[in-house]
Design a protein around this motif. Structure first.
Motif, mmCIF file in Angstrom:
data_model
loop_
_atom_site.group_PDB
_atom_site.id
_atom_site.type_symbol
_atom_site.label_atom_id
_atom_site.label_comp_id
_atom_site.label_asym_id
_atom_site.label_seq_id
_atom_site.Cartn_x
_atom_site.Cartn_y
_atom_site.Cartn_z
ATOM 1 N N LYS A 172 -13.997 6.748 -11.445
ATOM 2 C CA LYS A 172 -14.175 6.518 -10.001
ATOM 3 C C LYS A 172 -14.519 5.054 -9.744
ATOM 4 C CE LYS A 172 -14.764 7.888 -5.731
ATOM 5 N NZ LYS A 172 -13.609 8.146 -4.895
ATOM 6 N N GLN A 173 -15.373 4.488 -10.567
ATOM 7 C CA GLN A 173 -15.759 3.091 -10.433
ATOM 8 C C GLN A 173 -14.538 2.170 -10.630
ATOM 9 O OE1 GLN A 173 -18.448 1.588 -13.477
ATOM 10 N NE2 GLN A 173 -19.545 0.414 -11.933
ATOM 11 N N THR A 174 -13.720 2.488 -11.609
ATOM 12 C CA THR A 174 -12.508 1.701 -11.859
ATOM 13 C C THR A 174 -11.540 1.819 -10.684
ATOM 14 O OG1 THR A 174 -12.739 1.978 -14.245
ATOM 15 C CG2 THR A 174 -10.552 1.367 -13.421
ATOM 16 N N SER A 175 -11.352 3.025 -10.175
ATOM 17 C CA SER A 175 -10.471 3.223 -9.022
ATOM 18 C C SER A 175 -10.949 2.418 -7.825
ATOM 19 C CB SER A 175 -10.408 4.705 -8.637
ATOM 20 O OG SER A 175 -9.731 5.440 -9.610
ATOM 21 N N ASN A 176 -12.240 2.433 -7.586
ATOM 22 C CA ASN A 176 -12.795 1.671 -6.460
ATOM 23 C C ASN A 176 -12.603 0.173 -6.647
ATOM 24 O OD1 ASN A 176 -13.630 3.903 -4.994
ATOM 25 N ND2 ASN A 176 -15.653 3.931 -5.918
ATOM 26 N N LYS A 177 -12.767 -0.298 -7.878
ATOM 27 C CA LYS A 177 -12.566 -1.717 -8.168
ATOM 28 C C LYS A 177 -11.108 -2.103 -7.892
ATOM 29 C CE LYS A 177 -13.074 -3.197 -12.511
ATOM 30 N NZ LYS A 177 -13.632 -3.801 -13.750
ATOM 31 N N ILE A 178 -10.188 -1.249 -8.282
ATOM 32 C CA ILE A 178 -8.766 -1.499 -8.044
ATOM 33 C C ILE A 178 -8.457 -1.464 -6.551
ATOM 34 C CG2 ILE A 178 -6.431 -0.573 -8.371
ATOM 35 C CD1 ILE A 178 -7.433 0.399 -11.181
ATOM 36 N N LEU A 179 -8.996 -0.478 -5.844
ATOM 37 C CA LEU A 179 -8.750 -0.378 -4.399
ATOM 38 C C LEU A 179 -9.272 -1.605 -3.661
ATOM 39 C CD1 LEU A 179 -9.536 3.374 -3.679
ATOM 40 C CD2 LEU A 179 -7.318 2.238 -3.500
ATOM 41 N N ASN A 180 -10.458 -2.058 -4.015
ATOM 42 C CA ASN A 180 -11.014 -3.257 -3.370
ATOM 43 C C ASN A 180 -10.145 -4.481 -3.645
ATOM 44 O OD1 ASN A 180 -13.209 -1.961 -2.178
ATOM 45 N ND2 ASN A 180 -14.454 -2.184 -4.007
ATOM 46 N N ALA A 181 -9.674 -4.609 -4.862
ATOM 47 C CA ALA A 181 -8.791 -5.731 -5.200
ATOM 48 C C ALA A 181 -7.475 -5.624 -4.431
ATOM 49 C CB ALA A 181 -8.520 -5.747 -6.705
ATOM 50 N N ALA A 182 -6.944 -4.425 -4.319
ATOM 51 C CA ALA A 182 -5.692 -4.220 -3.580
ATOM 52 C C ALA A 182 -5.862 -4.592 -2.115
ATOM 53 C CB ALA A 182 -5.235 -2.765 -3.707
ATOM 54 N N MET A 183 -6.968 -4.202 -1.515
ATOM 55 C CA MET A 183 -7.208 -4.545 -0.108
ATOM 56 C C MET A 183 -7.265 -6.056 0.071
ATOM 57 S SD MET A 183 -9.785 -1.602 1.325
ATOM 58 C CE MET A 183 -10.627 -1.040 -0.132
ATOM 59 N N ARG A 184 -7.926 -6.744 -0.853
ATOM 60 C CA ARG A 184 -7.983 -8.214 -0.774
ATOM 61 C C ARG A 184 -6.602 -8.831 -0.929
ATOM 62 N NH1 ARG A 184 -12.545 -7.270 -3.985
ATOM 63 N NH2 ARG A 184 -11.444 -7.901 -5.889
ATOM 64 N N MET A 185 -5.847 -8.368 -1.920
ATOM 65 C CA MET A 185 -4.531 -8.950 -2.183
ATOM 66 C C MET A 185 -3.533 -8.625 -1.068
ATOM 67 S SD MET A 185 -5.170 -10.684 -4.762
ATOM 68 C CE MET A 185 -3.548 -11.321 -5.086
ATOM 69 N N PHE A 186 -3.533 -7.400 -0.581
ATOM 70 C CA PHE A 186 -2.635 -7.044 0.521
ATOM 71 C C PHE A 186 -3.017 -7.827 1.773
ATOM 72 C CE2 PHE A 186 -1.928 -2.572 -1.448
ATOM 73 C CZ PHE A 186 -0.948 -3.076 -2.287
ATOM 74 N N GLY A 187 -4.304 -8.032 1.976
ATOM 75 C CA GLY A 187 -4.764 -8.816 3.125
ATOM 76 C C GLY A 187 -4.336 -10.271 3.022
ATOM 77 N N ARG A 188 -4.410 -10.832 1.836
ATOM 78 C CA ARG A 188 -4.053 -12.238 1.609
ATOM 79 C C ARG A 188 -2.548 -12.469 1.572
ATOM 80 N NH1 ARG A 188 -6.978 -13.441 -3.634
ATOM 81 N NH2 ARG A 188 -8.881 -12.573 -2.841
ATOM 82 N N MET A 189 -1.846 -11.594 0.846
ATOM 83 C CA MET A 189 -0.439 -11.852 0.544
ATOM 84 C C MET A 189 0.527 -10.894 1.229
ATOM 85 S SD MET A 189 -1.023 -12.437 -3.539
ATOM 86 C CE MET A 189 0.542 -13.206 -3.888
ATOM 87 N N GLY A 190 -0.001 -9.865 1.873
ATOM 88 C CA GLY A 190 0.858 -8.839 2.452
ATOM 89 C C GLY A 190 1.322 -7.862 1.382
ATOM 90 N N TYR A 191 1.837 -6.729 1.822
ATOM 91 C CA TYR A 191 2.278 -5.688 0.886
ATOM 92 C C TYR A 191 3.403 -6.191 -0.009
ATOM 93 C CZ TYR A 191 4.351 -1.345 -0.813
ATOM 94 O OH TYR A 191 4.866 -0.360 -1.612
#
Length: 72
Positions: A8-27
């Motif tokens: 669960k901790q790993t999934s959350n870390k990945i989700l947070n990184a994805a939100m940052r990257m999608f926010g910065r670079m778009g999907y």
């Protein structure tokens, strides 16, 4: 820490990184490799938790909506 808690901790870390990257670079601009690097995990571990980029986006959106719902 149990295996389930660690996953669960790993999934959350990945989700947070994805939100940052999608926010910065778009999907389209953010690759799975970019997300893996941002999260500090291997690409294979990212694919283990989220099989596709589309699934990662959907789960990131769900996580964001849950967070907003909890605040209100």
């Amino acid at each position: 820490m149990s295996r389930k808690d660690k996953a669960k901790q790993t999934s959350n870390k990945i989700l947070n990184a994805a939100m940052r990257m999608f926010g910065r670079m778009g999907y389209r601009g953010a690759s799975m490799n970019d997300v893996a690097e941002e999260a500090g995990v291997s690409k294979s571990l990212l694919h283990y938790h989220f099989h596709t980029k589309e699934r990662l986006l959907i789960e990131a959106q769900r996580s964001t909506i849950r967070g907003l719902h909890q605040r209100f």
